[in-house]
Design a protein around this motif. Sequence first.
Motif, short mmCIF file in Angstrom:
data_model
loop_
_atom_site.label_atom_id
_atom_site.label_comp_id
_atom_site.label_asym_id
_atom_site.label_seq_id
_atom_site.Cartn_x
_atom_site.Cartn_y
_atom_site.Cartn_z
N GLU A 199 0.71 -1.25 0.01
CA GLU A 199 -0.04 -0.14 -0.04
C GLU A 199 1.03 1.30 0.18
OE1 GLU A 199 -2.71 -0.36 3.27
OE2 GLU A 199 -3.34 -2.22 2.70
N TYR A 200 2.19 0.89 0.29
CA TYR A 200 3.16 2.34 0.44
C TYR A 200 4.01 2.25 -0.60
CZ TYR A 200 0.98 3.38 4.89
OH TYR A 200 0.17 3.72 6.04
N GLU A 201 3.87 1.26 -1.76
CA GLU A 201 4.95 1.07 -2.72
C GLU A 201 4.95 2.46 -3.54
OE1 GLU A 201 5.59 -2.32 -6.07
OE2 GLU A 201 3.77 -2.35 -4.77
N GLY A 202 6.39 2.74 -3.70
CA GLY A 202 6.68 4.12 -4.49
C GLY A 202 6.82 5.43 -3.43
N ARG A 203 6.46 5.00 -2.24
CA ARG A 203 6.62 6.13 -1.20
C ARG A 203 7.63 5.49 -0.09
NH1 ARG A 203 1.20 7.55 1.37
NH2 ARG A 203 0.89 5.30 1.11
N VAL A 204 7.44 4.52 0.12
CA VAL A 204 8.51 3.98 1.40
C VAL A 204 8.98 2.76 0.99
CG1 VAL A 204 8.78 3.17 3.87
CG2 VAL A 204 7.19 5.18 3.08
N ALA A 205 10.42 2.43 0.75
CA ALA A 205 10.84 1.21 0.67
C ALA A 205 10.76 0.10 1.73
CB ALA A 205 12.15 1.30 0.28
N VAL A 206 10.79 -1.20 1.30
CA VAL A 206 10.55 -2.12 2.19
C VAL A 206 11.55 -3.44 2.28
CG1 VAL A 206 8.99 -3.36 1.15
CG2 VAL A 206 9.00 -3.70 3.81
N ASP A 207 12.31 -3.71 3.26
CA ASP A 207 12.83 -5.13 3.34
C ASP A 207 12.64 -5.92 4.65
OD1 ASP A 207 14.22 -3.64 5.20
OD2 ASP A 207 16.19 -3.76 4.33
N GLU A 208 13.32 -7.13 4.48
CA GLU A 208 12.98 -7.99 5.53
C GLU A 208 14.23 -8.41 6.16
OE1 GLU A 208 10.43 -10.95 3.84
OE2 GLU A 208 8.94 -9.57 3.08
N ARG A 209 14.24 -8.64 7.53
CA ARG A 209 15.30 -9.62 8.18
C ARG A 209 14.90 -10.50 9.17
NH1 ARG A 209 17.51 -6.77 5.12
NH2 ARG A 209 19.32 -5.41 4.98
N ILE A 210 15.45 -11.74 9.16
CA ILE A 210 15.17 -12.65 10.34
C ILE A 210 16.03 -11.92 11.41
CG2 ILE A 210 15.63 -14.82 11.25
CD1 ILE A 210 15.39 -15.74 8.04
N VAL A 211 15.27 -12.05 12.62
CA VAL A 211 15.67 -11.20 13.71
C VAL A 211 17.07 -11.51 14.15
CG1 VAL A 211 14.85 -13.12 15.43
CG2 VAL A 211 15.10 -10.63 16.04
N ASP A 212 17.71 -12.73 14.14
CA ASP A 212 19.07 -13.00 14.53
C ASP A 212 20.00 -12.47 13.58
OD1 ASP A 212 17.53 -15.01 13.31
OD2 ASP A 212 19.39 -16.20 13.14
N ALA A 213 19.73 -12.24 12.34
CA ALA A 213 20.54 -11.72 11.22
C ALA A 213 20.37 -10.27 11.52
CB ALA A 213 20.03 -12.08 9.80
N CYS A 214 19.27 -9.71 11.77
CA CYS A 214 19.13 -8.09 11.96
C CYS A 214 19.95 -7.69 13.33
CB CYS A 214 17.76 -8.07 12.34
SG CYS A 214 17.59 -6.15 12.76
N ALA A 215 20.11 -8.58 14.55
CA ALA A 215 20.92 -8.40 15.31
C ALA A 215 22.17 -8.24 15.11
CB ALA A 215 20.75 -9.37 16.57
N MET A 216 22.88 -9.08 14.22
CA MET A 216 24.27 -9.13 13.80
C MET A 216 24.60 -7.91 12.99
SD MET A 216 26.27 -11.82 11.19
CE MET A 216 25.12 -11.44 9.85
N GLN A 217 23.56 -7.63 11.87
CA GLN A 217 23.90 -6.58 11.11
C GLN A 217 23.74 -5.29 11.74
OE1 GLN A 217 21.00 -7.23 7.82
NE2 GLN A 217 21.87 -9.39 7.62
N LEU A 218 23.07 -5.03 12.79
CA LEU A 218 22.92 -3.75 13.64
C LEU A 218 24.28 -3.38 14.25
CD1 LEU A 218 19.54 -4.15 15.46
CD2 LEU A 218 20.50 -2.17 13.84
#
Length: 341
Positions: A199-218
């Motif tokens: 519904e926000y396509e073109g206004r806000v980009a989106v991506d996804e992370r599995i929580v453990d990968a997100c913790a590492m990448q942070l």
Amino acid sequence: MSASTIPATLIPGDGIGPEIVDSVVAVLDALGAPFLWDRQDAGMAGIAVAGDPLPQATLDSIAKTGLALKGPLTTPSGGGYRSVNVRLREAFKLYANVRPARTLVPGGRFDKIDVVLIRENLEGYYVAHEHFIPVGSDPHAVAVSQGVTTREGCRRIVEYAFDYAVKHGRKKVTLVHKANILKAITGLFLEEGRAVAKEYEGRVAVDERIVDACAMQLVMNPWQFDVIVTTNLFGDILSDEIAGLVGGLGMAPGANIGETAAIFEAVHGSAPDIAGKGIANPLALLLAAGLMLAHVGRDDLAARLTTAIDATLNLDLVRTGDLGGKANTKELTAALIARVK
């Protein structure tokens, strides 16, 4: 009370709470903030005056004002008391927990951090149905916990995150989940997140992370993140990790937003070990007050407050001990007041 005055509940809290609340109120007064405070008790102070860490008078005040600033609260050990913070969120259906983290003191390991984590505040494992199964002579041999996630709750928090991104000029929202393993309780969150993102396509980009990968990448590349939205338990953990990128919980404000009320707080605890010593850092609560000003439409005052904090820390070099300085609470408060006037 003038037409421009905004009634708000003020909860000094426990430990260092009264000290940092006094500091923040003094700075807000100098800034010309519009709040008319109704002081109420909670935590150990609530036990002392009403025999309840969340007295009815405090609940009634927040229900009337729809707005509160609170210092850190202590939930008494034993006695069957539930977390005061969780009770407040449930009482006023504060479904969105907003925790921004921005570098205030440059030159650390992580610099130029500007990330906002938006956490679902009412569901997941924080409303878990738990019980024990006895085996033999051990009544607690097996522990069982069932979390609760609803489609409505998932959609509501993701919509809030995308709306927040649009309103604040943010470019990307990251959906954080564990749908590869917790296919129902977080799979539903991811499913609704993807639907809302379209519904926000073109206004806000989106991506996804599995929580453990997100913790590492942070901690490897936090600059890739803009707005993060996730479920209750994951948000609790990741928000503290993000706070560590900017100096710790002493720099971490939080906003709890519902449809009829909003409560603003410092994320850190009551720090009883330094209570009364006059050395507490009030900045987390002051940053929360800035979020509160923006919430009531006073972005002008919120911007002045942010500018004053930055100048006090980085031009005047007035910092408390936890930030590598020598100032006590009163000295930092005085420096901030001089900057906002």
